[in-house]
Design an enzyme around this catalytic site. Sequence first.
Site, PDB file in Angstrom:
ATOM      1  N   HIS A   1       0.846  -1.202   0.000  1.00  0.00           N
ATOM      2  CA  HIS A   1       0.000   0.000   0.000  1.00  0.00           C
ATOM      3  C   HIS A   1       0.890   1.265   0.000  1.00  0.00           C
ATOM      4  O   HIS A   1       0.921   2.010   0.985  1.00  0.00           O
ATOM      5  CB  HIS A   1      -0.871  -0.076   1.262  1.00  0.00           C
TER       6      HIS A   1
ATOM      7  N   GLU B   1      -0.999   1.764  -5.044  1.00  0.00           N
ATOM      8  CA  GLU B   1      -0.845   0.503  -4.326  1.00  0.00           C
ATOM      9  C   GLU B   1      -0.906  -0.681  -5.280  1.00  0.00           C
ATOM     10  O   GLU B   1      -1.780  -0.724  -6.157  1.00  0.00           O
ATOM     11  CB  GLU B   1      -1.954   0.391  -3.279  1.00  0.00           C
TER      12      GLU B   1
HETATM   13  O1  TA6 Z   1      -6.018   2.511  -0.106  1.00  0.00           O
HETATM   14  C1  TA6 Z   1      -7.303   2.880  -0.091  1.00  0.00           C
HETATM   15  C2  TA6 Z   1      -7.921   2.698   1.282  1.00  0.00           C
HETATM   16  O2  TA6 Z   1      -8.636   1.496   1.341  1.00  0.00           O
HETATM   17  C3  TA6 Z   1      -8.775   3.917   1.565  1.00  0.00           C
HETATM   18  O3  TA6 Z   1     -10.142   3.578   1.521  1.00  0.00           O
HETATM   19  C4  TA6 Z   1      -8.310   4.403   2.939  1.00  0.00           C
HETATM   20  O4  TA6 Z   1      -9.090   3.813   3.947  1.00  0.00           O
HETATM   21  C5  TA6 Z   1      -6.854   3.929   2.938  1.00  0.00           C
HETATM   22  O5  TA6 Z   1      -6.922   2.643   2.337  1.00  0.00           O
HETATM   23  C6  TA6 Z   1      -6.184   3.966   4.284  1.00  0.00           C
HETATM   24  O6  TA6 Z   1      -6.684   2.934   5.105  1.00  0.00           O
HETATM   25  P1  TA6 Z   1      -6.142   2.894   6.633  1.00  0.00           P
HETATM   26  O7  TA6 Z   1      -6.809   1.692   7.234  1.00  0.00           O
HETATM   27  O8  TA6 Z   1      -4.648   2.771   6.574  1.00  0.00           O
HETATM   28  O9  TA6 Z   1      -6.565   4.215   7.222  1.00  0.00           O
END
Ligand code: TA6
Length: 277
Positions: free
Chosen positions: A147, A251
């Site tokens: 990510h 990601e």
């Molecule tokens: O990468 C996209 C995502 O799923 C977004 O919806 C946002 O929630 C991000 O990940 C960050 O997630 P986190 O759980 O690290 O706050």
Amino acid sequence: MNDLRWIHVTGPHGDGVVCEQGAHVADWTPAEHAPVLFLSGASRMEPGSPIRGGVPVIFPWFGEDPEDRGRPAHGFARRLPWDVVETAEGPDGVRVSLQLADDEETRRMWPHRFALRLEAVFGAALEMSLRVENRDDAPLRFEEALHTYLAVGDVREAKLRGLEGTTYVDKLDGFARRTSGDEPLVFDREIDRVYLGTDATCRVDDPVLGRTLTVAKEGSRSTVVWNPWIDKAARLDDLDDDDWMAMLCVESGNVADDAITLAPGESHVIRVTITAA
Ligand code: TA6
């Protein structure tokens, strides 16, 4: 004090930092460049809490708990301490390898036997691989992602090439499925899209920092693009209010339709190579 443990890497072509929790690459700074990964100055840095920025390892589900049982968003791998297997100088830079295997705690959350291995090489490029092994005697289905939070000068000036004409799930519009246009992606609002069935290399043009960041990948059919923009950034207490301008998540994973199923004893590897020029 039960603090997080960090591995600091320095080499002629670039420096890096990895946190043992989550095998979390937190920094990669190639020689002659500013840091390529965004890391929030407001991130919680405590055991069990996800680090905001760098490259969180997402496993075994992407997003909210698919069974709605209150298990952690984006799975548990990024919240747990991994074991350092190797730190070694190589021709392309310093390699750091970490692994995580199932235990009672993971099996309570997800009743499967597995082993993960994250390798990161810090050099003129950042080379990361995530290997998943099915150690169970039944098929193993999972989602995964590296990510990556890229550091950009101002996301409003950035352009992302590589995802033109690609199907995506729009998480901001009821997970509607759409196909992107022929133009590079530009950013003028919150974006949260899961592009499916793509192995494309993505390039982020950053005129403010005067560089292009390239994210190439193998073994990954999903690319997620996320920027929280102003309002969501203000709601995230581990992100400073203006940080949305300085970050862009590109990601690399296998999510939703692209989820992986491994037969007993099988393994699967995602490789991601990031460069700055
Ligand atoms: O990468 C996209 C995502 O799923 C977004 O919806 C946002 O929630 C991000 O990940 C960050 O997630 P986190 O759980 O690290 O706050």
